[in-house]
Design a protein around this motif. Structure first.
Motif, PDB file in Angstrom:
ATOM      1  N   ALA A   1      62.132 -75.514  24.317  1.00  0.00           N
ATOM      2  CA  ALA A   1      61.490 -76.439  23.390  1.00  0.00           C
ATOM      3  C   ALA A   1      60.382 -77.255  24.043  1.00  0.00           C
ATOM      4  O   ALA A   1      59.647 -77.956  23.366  1.00  0.00           O
ATOM      5  CB  ALA A   1      62.537 -77.376  22.787  1.00  0.00           C
ATOM      6  N   VAL A   2      60.262 -77.185  25.365  1.00  0.00           N
ATOM      7  CA  VAL A   2      59.229 -77.945  26.065  1.00  0.00           C
ATOM      8  C   VAL A   2      57.876 -77.284  25.824  1.00  0.00           C
ATOM      9  O   VAL A   2      57.671 -76.131  26.160  1.00  0.00           O
ATOM     10  CB  VAL A   2      59.519 -78.012  27.581  1.00  0.00           C
ATOM     11  CG1 VAL A   2      58.376 -78.701  28.311  1.00  0.00           C
ATOM     12  CG2 VAL A   2      60.826 -78.752  27.819  1.00  0.00           C
ATOM     13  N   ARG A   3      56.958 -78.036  25.224  1.00  0.00           N
ATOM     14  CA  ARG A   3      55.646 -77.486  24.922  1.00  0.00           C
ATOM     15  C   ARG A   3      54.770 -77.431  26.155  1.00  0.00           C
ATOM     16  O   ARG A   3      54.790 -78.333  26.980  1.00  0.00           O
ATOM     17  CB  ARG A   3      54.944 -78.361  23.879  1.00  0.00           C
ATOM     18  CG  ARG A   3      55.497 -78.180  22.510  1.00  0.00           C
ATOM     19  CD  ARG A   3      54.515 -78.430  21.380  1.00  0.00           C
ATOM     20  NE  ARG A   3      53.407 -79.307  21.695  1.00  0.00           N
ATOM     21  CZ  ARG A   3      52.220 -78.869  22.077  1.00  0.00           C
ATOM     22  NH1 ARG A   3      51.997 -77.597  22.250  1.00  0.00           N
ATOM     23  NH2 ARG A   3      51.256 -79.707  22.302  1.00  0.00           N
ATOM     24  N   SER A   4      53.999 -76.383  26.290  1.00  0.00           N
ATOM     25  CA  SER A   4      53.072 -76.280  27.414  1.00  0.00           C
ATOM     26  C   SER A   4      51.888 -75.415  27.026  1.00  0.00           C
ATOM     27  O   SER A   4      51.964 -74.618  26.091  1.00  0.00           O
ATOM     28  CB  SER A   4      53.771 -75.694  28.646  1.00  0.00           C
ATOM     29  OG  SER A   4      54.110 -74.341  28.439  1.00  0.00           O
ATOM     30  N   VAL A   5      50.804 -75.599  27.756  1.00  0.00           N
ATOM     31  CA  VAL A   5      49.631 -74.754  27.585  1.00  0.00           C
ATOM     32  C   VAL A   5      49.043 -74.507  28.967  1.00  0.00           C
ATOM     33  O   VAL A   5      48.992 -75.415  29.788  1.00  0.00           O
ATOM     34  CB  VAL A   5      48.581 -75.399  26.654  1.00  0.00           C
ATOM     35  CG1 VAL A   5      48.187 -76.772  27.122  1.00  0.00           C
ATOM     36  CG2 VAL A   5      47.348 -74.526  26.523  1.00  0.00           C
ATOM     37  N   SER A   6      48.655 -73.252  29.228  1.00  0.00           N
ATOM     38  CA  SER A   6      48.107 -72.903  30.539  1.00  0.00           C
ATOM     39  C   SER A   6      46.720 -72.304  30.395  1.00  0.00           C
ATOM     40  O   SER A   6      46.399 -71.697  29.366  1.00  0.00           O
ATOM     41  CB  SER A   6      49.024 -71.898  31.249  1.00  0.00           C
ATOM     42  OG  SER A   6      50.290 -72.449  31.468  1.00  0.00           O
ATOM     43  N   GLY A   7      45.917 -72.459  31.419  1.00  0.00           N
ATOM     44  CA  GLY A   7      44.567 -71.907  31.411  1.00  0.00           C
ATOM     45  C   GLY A   7      44.210 -71.338  32.762  1.00  0.00           C
ATOM     46  O   GLY A   7      44.788 -71.729  33.786  1.00  0.00           O
ATOM     47  N   ARG A   8      43.264 -70.412  32.767  1.00  0.00           N
ATOM     48  CA  ARG A   8      42.792 -69.806  34.015  1.00  0.00           C
ATOM     49  C   ARG A   8      41.279 -69.956  34.105  1.00  0.00           C
ATOM     50  O   ARG A   8      40.560 -69.666  33.145  1.00  0.00           O
ATOM     51  CB  ARG A   8      43.166 -68.324  34.066  1.00  0.00           C
ATOM     52  CG  ARG A   8      44.657 -68.053  34.027  1.00  0.00           C
ATOM     53  CD  ARG A   8      44.970 -66.619  34.429  1.00  0.00           C
ATOM     54  NE  ARG A   8      44.381 -65.649  33.520  1.00  0.00           N
ATOM     55  CZ  ARG A   8      45.035 -65.123  32.481  1.00  0.00           C
ATOM     56  NH1 ARG A   8      46.278 -65.502  32.220  1.00  0.00           N
ATOM     57  NH2 ARG A   8      44.458 -64.226  31.712  1.00  0.00           N
ATOM     58  N   THR A   9      40.799 -70.385  35.222  1.00  0.00           N
ATOM     59  CA  THR A   9      39.370 -70.548  35.434  1.00  0.00           C
ATOM     60  C   THR A   9      38.666 -69.196  35.308  1.00  0.00           C
ATOM     61  O   THR A   9      39.094 -68.205  35.900  1.00  0.00           O
ATOM     62  CB  THR A   9      39.091 -71.134  36.822  1.00  0.00           C
ATOM     63  OG1 THR A   9      39.800 -72.371  36.942  1.00  0.00           O
ATOM     64  CG2 THR A   9      37.606 -71.399  37.023  1.00  0.00           C
ATOM     65  N   GLY A  10      37.595 -69.154  34.516  1.00  0.00           N
ATOM     66  CA  GLY A  10      36.831 -67.927  34.351  1.00  0.00           C
ATOM     67  C   GLY A  10      37.352 -66.993  33.285  1.00  0.00           C
ATOM     68  O   GLY A  10      36.751 -65.943  33.039  1.00  0.00           O
ATOM     69  N   ASP A  11      38.450 -67.354  32.624  1.00  0.00           N
ATOM     70  CA  ASP A  11      39.029 -66.509  31.572  1.00  0.00           C
ATOM     71  C   ASP A  11      38.372 -66.825  30.234  1.00  0.00           C
ATOM     72  O   ASP A  11      38.221 -67.992  29.865  1.00  0.00           O
ATOM     73  CB  ASP A  11      40.534 -66.768  31.500  1.00  0.00           C
ATOM     74  CG  ASP A  11      41.187 -66.115  30.312  1.00  0.00           C
ATOM     75  OD1 ASP A  11      41.184 -64.875  30.236  1.00  0.00           O
ATOM     76  OD2 ASP A  11      41.676 -66.855  29.436  1.00  0.00           O
ATOM     77  N   SER A  12      37.969 -65.794  29.484  1.00  0.00           N
ATOM     78  CA  SER A  12      37.202 -65.998  28.259  1.00  0.00           C
ATOM     79  C   SER A  12      37.999 -66.702  27.161  1.00  0.00           C
ATOM     80  O   SER A  12      37.474 -67.568  26.454  1.00  0.00           O
ATOM     81  CB  SER A  12      36.655 -64.664  27.737  1.00  0.00           C
ATOM     82  OG  SER A  12      37.699 -63.734  27.528  1.00  0.00           O
ATOM     83  N   VAL A  13      39.290 -66.354  27.008  1.00  0.00           N
ATOM     84  CA  VAL A  13      40.110 -67.016  25.989  1.00  0.00           C
ATOM     85  C   VAL A  13      40.274 -68.493  26.339  1.00  0.00           C
ATOM     86  O   VAL A  13      40.127 -69.374  25.483  1.00  0.00           O
ATOM     87  CB  VAL A  13      41.492 -66.337  25.867  1.00  0.00           C
ATOM     88  CG1 VAL A  13      42.398 -67.126  24.922  1.00  0.00           C
ATOM     89  CG2 VAL A  13      41.345 -64.910  25.360  1.00  0.00           C
ATOM     90  N   THR A  14      40.567 -68.785  27.608  1.00  0.00           N
ATOM     91  CA  THR A  14      40.678 -70.169  28.062  1.00  0.00           C
ATOM     92  C   THR A  14      39.402 -70.939  27.776  1.00  0.00           C
ATOM     93  O   THR A  14      39.421 -72.058  27.259  1.00  0.00           O
ATOM     94  CB  THR A  14      40.961 -70.217  29.580  1.00  0.00           C
ATOM     95  OG1 THR A  14      42.206 -69.587  29.850  1.00  0.00           O
ATOM     96  CG2 THR A  14      41.019 -71.656  30.078  1.00  0.00           C
ATOM     97  N   GLN A  15      38.271 -70.347  28.102  1.00  0.00           N
ATOM     98  CA  GLN A  15      36.994 -71.041  27.963  1.00  0.00           C
ATOM     99  C   GLN A  15      36.674 -71.376  26.518  1.00  0.00           C
ATOM    100  O   GLN A  15      36.231 -72.495  26.215  1.00  0.00           O
ATOM    101  CB  GLN A  15      35.874 -70.179  28.566  1.00  0.00           C
ATOM    102  CG  GLN A  15      34.534 -70.886  28.650  1.00  0.00           C
ATOM    103  CD  GLN A  15      33.552 -70.152  29.553  1.00  0.00           C
ATOM    104  OE1 GLN A  15      33.924 -69.699  30.633  1.00  0.00           O
ATOM    105  NE2 GLN A  15      32.323 -70.041  29.123  1.00  0.00           N
ATOM    106  N   VAL A  16      36.888 -70.427  25.605  1.00  0.00           N
ATOM    107  CA  VAL A  16      36.611 -70.691  24.190  1.00  0.00           C
ATOM    108  C   VAL A  16      37.586 -71.742  23.651  1.00  0.00           C
ATOM    109  O   VAL A  16      37.207 -72.617  22.863  1.00  0.00           O
ATOM    110  CB  VAL A  16      36.688 -69.395  23.366  1.00  0.00           C
ATOM    111  CG1 VAL A  16      36.580 -69.690  21.869  1.00  0.00           C
ATOM    112  CG2 VAL A  16      35.554 -68.448  23.775  1.00  0.00           C
ATOM    113  N   ALA A  17      38.851 -71.690  24.101  1.00  0.00           N
ATOM    114  CA  ALA A  17      39.829 -72.693  23.685  1.00  0.00           C
ATOM    115  C   ALA A  17      39.453 -74.077  24.208  1.00  0.00           C
ATOM    116  O   ALA A  17      39.590 -75.078  23.499  1.00  0.00           O
ATOM    117  CB  ALA A  17      41.223 -72.301  24.177  1.00  0.00           C
TER     118      ALA A  17
END
Length: 314
Positions: free
Chosen positions: A190-206
């Protein structure tokens, strides 16, 4: 990336415009595309392939979402291919930090010769934002290095005021995973989290859309400085010019294809590495719910946005 439950912090300005929800269902700045392009993955894809589809979702007014928007866009600004984008970095700090904390942070940076938000002199290759001990704190984990470089991890606790601006950032030696070892599987899930990667297109648009919605829906009114800096950073100059023409003609925000802001959005992998699918949900509560599907096209080398097309709205 996964977001399960989401605690709201503030209603935002969207409550004032929800009753008059207006969408601009234009078919993009370039050309019309078939409605099926809105589907992030082929309909006939297997369940396993669908589960592997990379997706980021955000909720307007949610604490985890907002800190993830901030850190994601800030890392993008610091890691720009042409060199750090000082204009965007400054605009992000001004929007998300309280003036008092911004002043303390500058003093810390002067003393430590490092970036106070990242607690480092370089940028992370990956980051994760999780719910913290209470509704106004989140835990940010930054991972540096990778490849031939040694990997190091920094855990931060980010504290916010009720309106959402950051009032403090402190390092912690307790990793989120270790802190929840004794928690049940159900509670852990139930613990909410969000992860991102530098240089990743989905991360960047998000990062782009999340920070842009925050700028447009700021409690004190739209943050025009941040919105302008985000556009300058993420859009190609040619597309930015086309977008202004579209907005003048349609009297709506060309990035959102609407006159107000979404209450929820999802960013997913598209048909190819240069296309990202974005879904915006408007309304909710007592107002009708409207969904708009967009395809965001990226420039192949640096990942700047070169086009946004509407595929469907309902």
């Amino acid at each position: 990336m996964s977001r399960n439950t989401h605690a709201r912090r503030r209603p935002g300005r969207r409550a004032a415009v929800a009753a008059g929800l207006v969408l601009a269902v234009g078919l993009g700045v370039s050309t019309q595309v078939a409605a099926q392009a809105a589907v992030p993955a082929p309909v006939k894809a297997s369940t396993k392939a669908a589960a592997a589809l990379r997706t980021v979702s955000g909720f307007n007014g949610d604490v985890v979402t907002q800190v993830a928007d901030f850190y994601g866009a800030y890392v993008d600004a610091k890691d720009d291919a042409a060199g750090p984008d000082a204009v965007l970095a400054k605009a992000l700090r001004a929007h998300y930090l309280t003036p008092a904390f911004a002043k303390r942070l500058e003093a810390w940076e002067k003393k430590n010769k490092a970036d106070g938000l990242l607690r480092a002199q370089n940028v992370p290759v990956q980051w994760t934002v999780r719910e913290g001990g209470n509704g106004l704190e989140v835990v940010v984990t930054l991972t540096f290095g990778g490849g031939e470089s040694p990997t190091t991890t920094t855990n931060l606790v980010v504290k916010q005021e009720p309106t959402g601006r950051i009032t403090d950032i402190r390092t912690t030696s307790i990793a989120p995973a270790k802190a929840s070892v004794k928690a049940s599987a159900k509670a852990s899930a139930a613990v909410r989290s969000v992860s991102g990667r530098t240089g990743d297109s989905v991360t960047q648009v998000a990062d782009f859309y999340g920070a842009y919605v925050d700028a447009k829906d700021a409690p004190a009114g739209p943050d025009a400085v941040l919105a302008k800096a985000l556009r300058a950073h993420y859009l190609t100059p040619a597309f930015a010019k086309q977008l202004k023409a579209w907005e003048k003609k349609n009297q709506a925000d060309g990035l959102l294809r609407a006159q107000n802001v979404p209450v929820q959005w999802t960013v997913s992998e598209g048909a190819n590495s240069r296309e990202i699918a974005v879904t915006h949900t408007f309304g909710g509560g007592e107002s009708p719910t409207v969904t708009t599907n967009l395809v965001v096209e990226l420039e192949p080398v640096f990942g700047d946005v070169t086009d946004i097309r509407t595929t469907s709205a309902r």
